[in-house]
Design an enzyme around this catalytic site. Sequence first.
Site, PDB file in Angstrom:
ATOM      1  N   LYS A   1       0.853  -1.192   0.000  1.00  0.00           N
ATOM      2  CA  LYS A   1       0.000   0.000   0.000  1.00  0.00           C
ATOM      3  C   LYS A   1       0.886   1.238   0.000  1.00  0.00           C
ATOM      4  CE  LYS A   1      -4.345   1.208   2.267  1.00  0.00           C
ATOM      5  NZ  LYS A   1      -5.125   1.044   3.507  1.00  0.00           N
ATOM      6  N   ILE A   2       0.640   2.114  -0.956  1.00  0.00           N
ATOM      7  CA  ILE A   2       1.530   3.253  -1.202  1.00  0.00           C
ATOM      8  C   ILE A   2       0.695   4.536  -1.298  1.00  0.00           C
ATOM      9  CG2 ILE A   2       3.118   4.239  -2.936  1.00  0.00           C
ATOM     10  CD1 ILE A   2       3.964   1.411  -3.562  1.00  0.00           C
TER      11      ILE A   2
END
Length: 218
Positions: free
Chosen positions: A87-88
């Site tokens: 997750k970015i």
Amino acid sequence: MKFFIDTANLNDIKEAYDLGILDGVTTNPSLMAKEGITGSQNILKHYVAICNIVEGPVSAEVIATDFEGMIREGEQLAALHKNIVVKIPMIPEGIKAIKYFSGKNIKTNCTLIFSAGQALLAAKAGATYISPFLGRLDDVSTDGISLIEQIRGIYDNYAFDTEILAASVRHPMHIIHCAEIGADVMTGPLSAIKALAKHPLTDIGLQQFLADHAKGNK
Ligand code: G3P
């Protein structure tokens, strides 16, 4: 429509998974802190514990905000388990990191999406999922569901593979509206998922059936 649970609470994850309708899990640093999971080794172990409960994608968020740091953390997270999705955050360095991971066949979830332009950029970079935060938009008097609808239109225009993961879901009507619009995935708390099953007429009808059965079998 896929159902993810948005929590780091292992009991809630297990309860949702035991319902037989859970497709995956999303977490974020705030949700980990809420469960008292701190320190990088404990956090990594907790992701593995989640992966051992649920057969499906588990989003694990990077803390770094620079490209090199995100790559380092993302590779470490992805190596934990085959179901980890990195997750970015939606920042310029994050877009570069998503592009990098997409070239390595590492799945990504671009988080903190609040506009159609951000969703378009993340899809062009090759994000597997994007997370528009609809509850937080509602919190500031902006229609979160309209954003999901706008992104659906844009992605369909160009047949982007990126999945719309409606996040910051707070209640059952959010889930229903997302389903009407065609969000690919929704992630929300256990309470919102369980609330879908509730209807007073179901409870009244069941009570009546059981009472009538009891009378007939005296
Ligand atoms: O998935 C995003 C979510 O964790 C944010 O939810 O309720 O904190 O806005 P909320």
